[in-house]
Design a protein around this motif. Structure first.
Motif: not given
Length: 284
Positions: A97-100, A152-160
């Protein structure tokens, strides 16, 4: 003076719908093919492992389907299994959700603003090739607890993937659409709401689908390294105590969770982009 309609006009007007109905394919053959492929793979797995086949690949060391199903049944009767499911789902949904939000917002900004692209663009291009799982040591040092580091790692992976797909989708939009809105008196906000965001939705959902898959990979890896609960942690723990049926239970659970969440994203994308010309074709 009245003009008689052609004799075939009624057939043309009333024949389109029956013709389209006759041309629509039934979804059941495709569904049967998918189920059959999975059933075939499971059958081959059972035959190879039950017969202790060793043809370079050592199938005799793997558990059989019946052993995995027995282990699955035992775990379904425990509270720990559902705690692991809930913990992994909370982590993946929070990070995703944060990465989205950040990925879509920054992707639109990178595609629309030269100043923002000049400031953030080089940083994102430098950080994007770094695997998110390589940041685990930094996350352990940076965050006060393992839980925040895993999210944080999960969101970073999805962010890019989300950011890059959004940026490309925004840059690919025809300028004619924006010019039309401005000609009708629309401001920058109207352009973003009525042109940029709706027009970029197909690309955004493509990035969401890819980002979710990468997020699952990094989440499971992070749970194996530094987690205390979760499907990844439990799968690694089963390996350390030589519980190979338990390892396969974890693998199957991870696959089912990834399939379910990806299917939800795809379904949501079809619903949201139904206005596209290809929307009717995808829903058949």
């Amino acid at each position: 003076m009245t003009v008689a309609a052609p004799a075939d006009s009624g057939a043309a007007l009333h024949g389109d719908r029956p013709r389209s109905r006759r041309g629509a394919r039934s979804p059941w053959p495709d569904r049967a093919l998918r189920v059959g492929s999975v059933a075939g793979a499971v059958l081959i797995w059972q035959l190879l492992t039950a017969a202790d086949i060793r043809l370079w690949l050592r199938f005799d060391t793997l558990p059989t389907v019946t052993e995995v199903l027995a282990a699955f049944g035992r775990q379904l009767g425990t509270e720990v299994y559902y705690l692991d499911l809930a913990q992994s789902l909370i982590r993946i949904l929070t990070g995703f959700a944060v990465a989205t939000v950040l990925g879509v917002a920054s992707g639109i900004a990178l595609g629309r603003s030269r100043v923002f692209a000049g400031i953030l663009g080089p940083l994102t291009e430098l950080a994007r090739p770094i695997p998110a799982i390589a940041v685990v040591p930094i996350a352990i040092l940076l965050f006060p607890d393992d839980e925040a580091g895993i999210v944080f790692i999960t969101g970073l992976a999805a962010y890019f993937p989300i950011m890059v797909s959004t940026r490309h989708a925004v840059r690919a939009l025809p300028t004619l659409w924006e010019d039309s809105v401005r000609t009708l008196g629309g401001d920058r906000w109207d352009v973003l709401v009525r042109v940029v965001f709706p027009g970029a939705l197909p690309g955004i959902f493509g990035g969401l689908s890819v980002g979710l898959g990468v997020a699952w990979i990094c989440l499971i890896s992070a749970e194996m390294i530094s987690g205390r609960l979760g499907v990844g942690y439990r799968t690694w723990q089963a390996y350390t105590i030589v519980d190979y049926p338990g390892v396969f239970v974890g693998i199957i659970t991870i696959g089912a969770l990834g399939f379910g969440t990806s299917a939800a994203i795809e379904l949501l994308g079809r619903r949201v982009t139904r206005w596209l010309p290809r929307g009717e074709e995808n829903t058949r």
